[in-house]
Design an enzyme around this catalytic site. Structure first.
Site, short mmCIF file in Angstrom:
data_model
loop_
_atom_site.label_atom_id
_atom_site.label_comp_id
_atom_site.label_asym_id
_atom_site.label_seq_id
_atom_site.Cartn_x
_atom_site.Cartn_y
_atom_site.Cartn_z
N CYS A 1 1.54 10.71 -0.60
CA CYS A 1 0.94 11.85 -1.32
C CYS A 1 0.42 11.45 -2.70
O CYS A 1 -0.25 12.23 -3.36
CB CYS A 1 1.95 12.99 -1.43
SG CYS A 1 2.61 13.44 0.18
N CYS B 1 7.52 25.25 0.69
CA CYS B 1 6.90 24.03 1.20
C CYS B 1 5.39 24.12 1.05
O CYS B 1 4.78 25.13 1.40
CB CYS B 1 7.23 23.85 2.68
SG CYS B 1 8.99 23.83 3.03
N SER B 2 4.78 23.03 0.57
CA SER B 2 3.33 23.02 0.48
C SER B 2 2.76 23.03 1.89
O SER B 2 3.38 22.53 2.82
CB SER B 2 2.85 21.81 -0.32
OG SER B 2 3.44 20.64 0.18
N HIS C 1 -2.49 21.36 -0.17
CA HIS C 1 -2.09 19.97 -0.33
C HIS C 1 -2.75 19.08 0.72
O HIS C 1 -2.09 18.56 1.63
CB HIS C 1 -0.56 19.89 -0.25
CG HIS C 1 0.01 18.53 -0.49
ND1 HIS C 1 -0.63 17.54 -1.21
CD2 HIS C 1 1.20 17.98 -0.08
CE1 HIS C 1 0.13 16.44 -1.23
NE2 HIS C 1 1.23 16.69 -0.55
#
Lengths: 103, 378
Positions: free
Chosen positions: B83, B207-208, B326
């Site tokens: 990420c 949570c993304s 994301h």
């Protein structure tokens, strides 16, 4: 009860759950395999409801971080729910995973 | 060493792009950034991406950008750091201009995640953990790491799920005003508490999401507009059982220390922050590791609203990963896009008078972190 396989630095006797090539404590490069008793206390945990395909048939399941009396910290799996400080023991090795149960 | 400034920005909407490909998203963002920079002679391209191979069977992203945007026979690189791929790509571009090798560099980040089933995505994301370990075989997931962290954090500090909610709801409030954000519908504490559980204690709002999107930045030698004051990067533990302190993210702390030191600045100098809230819990830990709040007190700061406008420092005024979305490879650059917009005075949720901004990008379960500090010099 099942044992946990560890890698022990022959220089400083520090034990690791994962194989090491260089000891982070003493920089030693020689390790021997040893076995430790698979028992300890829950340091933390999470109960997993959503997971990848290969573990979907097990869900929900609990992943635990266990502290053993000899100072190791090991990640393992339980089918039941736990709380921090619960006493657990390792009952089997499933492939490369350590499976625990509450004592 | 050369000064480096941001000369062009580009971004797509984050969310679901049906009918768009990874390539078209990437090229759209790159074209926007090049156009804003007035099409300078680009010397190199860095592309941040994590899953184009595993989900889309597509690599050679750097060469595709150079070819399809007619940039010539210039060197190009794809950068992978889970990420943090975008933040690491940005750092390479910055260092190469700073050192004098290049004058103008195009940096981009992209991910196309929508359309694949959740279990396929979860498996691909798990590539950001050390899979040759008993930990992976125990069935630990990527979100599961932060669930385990959260339970211990609750135990040691007295925090509870409502503190995670304050993070998620704050970021949603900000996302409502961000035109590129994935989630722009207001959410309530009741919505948060009744959402389905993913990995206890983290529910859906903690949570993304999975997202499609791309962002691009042109960096140039110079001292105009917004300059890059410093870049810091560090690595951390790749396994939960090897973390010496489960409630810390050493890579975040060390990358920040390096960036603060190089810039000659500290947390007290920062006017606006974008940090890596892949999970609500991660935002609480990171505001501590970046030095804005003492260790173990981040949950109180979010409860008191100290990470909003009018607090100590506004955090994730873009909506963060949690609500802006994301798209993994794009995230690090989207954070920088937002910080640069804040320092230009053209941002959504504008922080009035913001002069110094910080962007922090995390990869894996704390395996990588980059911190970049920016200054608006006009």
């Amino acid at each position: 009860m099942a044992n946990i396989q560890v890698f022990e630095c022959t220089g400083c006797q520090k034990q690791f759950v994962q194989r090491k090539w260089l000891c982070p404590v003493c920089k030693g490069t020689s390790f021997k395999k040893a076995e430790e008793e698979g028992a300890g206390k829950v340091f933390s945990f999470t109960r997993i409801h959503v997971t990848s395909k290969e573990y979907a048939h097990l869900a929900p399941y609990t992943v635990v971080l266990i502290d053993t009396p000899s100072g190791l910290r090991i990640t393992g799996r339980l089918s039941e729910e736990v709380q921090i400080n619960d006493e657990v023991k390792c009952v089997e090795q499933d492939g490369d995973a350590y499976i625990f149960e509450k004592v | 060493m050369n000064k480096v400034n941001v000369s062009g920005l580009g971004i797509t909407k984050f969310g679901t792009h049906e009918g768009e490909t990874l390539k078209s998203l990437l090229l759209d963002a790159c074209f926007q950034a090049l156009k804003e920079a007035d099409f300078p002679k680009i010397d190199a391209v860095y592309v941040g991406n994590f899953m184009s191979g595993s989900l889309g069977n597509q690599e050679i992203l750097g060469a595709i950008v150079a070819n399809d945007l007619s940039l010539g026979a210039i060197p190009t690189v794809k950068v992978e750091g889970a990420c943090a791929s975008g933040g690491i790509a940005f750092r390479q571009a910055f260092l190469m201009i700073q050192s004098g090798e290049y004058e103008n560099v195009l940096v981009a980040g992209v991910e196309k995640m929508k359309g694949a089933p959740t279990e396929v995505i979860t498996n691909a994301i798990n590539a950001a953990m050390d899979n040759d370990s008993n930990e992976k075989h125990a069935g630990l997931t990527f979100p599961g790491f932060f669930g385990t962290v959260a339970n211990r954090y609750f135990y040691e500090t007295g925090a509870s799920k409502k503190h995670l909610a304050y993070v998620a709801l704050k970021n949603r409030e900000y996302a409502i005003h961000n035109p590129i954000a994935q989630f722009t519908k207001p959410a309530t504490m009741e919505d948060y508490m009744s959402a389905r559980m993913i990995t206890e204690p983290l529910g859906l709002f903690d949570c993304s999401p999975t997202s499609d999107g791309a962002a691009a930045i042109v960096l140039s030698k110079g001292e105009n507009g917004v300059i890059v004051r410093s870049s810091g990067q560090a690595s951390g533990t790749t396994q939960m059982q090897e973390a010496s302190d489960l409630l810390s993210l050493p890579a975040v702390k060390e990358s920040a220390r390096r960036a603060y030191e190089k810039a000659g600045l500290g947390p007290e100098d920062i006017d606006v922050v974008e940090l890596h809230d892949c999970f609500s819990m991660t935002e609480i830990l990171s505001i501590e590791e970046l030095g804005f709040f003492a260790k173990g007190t981040g949950f109180e700061a979010v409860e008191q609203g100290l990470t909003k406008h009018g607090g100590v420092v506004p955090v994730n005024t873009s909506g963060g990963l949690l609500s802006k979305g994301h798209p993994i490879g794009a995230t690090g650059l989207a954070q920088i896009y937002h910080i640069v917009s804040q320092l230009r005075g053209t941002s959504c949720n504008q922080v009035e008078g913001a002069r110094i901004g910080l962007a922090q990008n995390l990869g894996g379960t704390g395996a990588y972190s980059t911190v970049h500090i920016f200054e608006g010099v006009k």
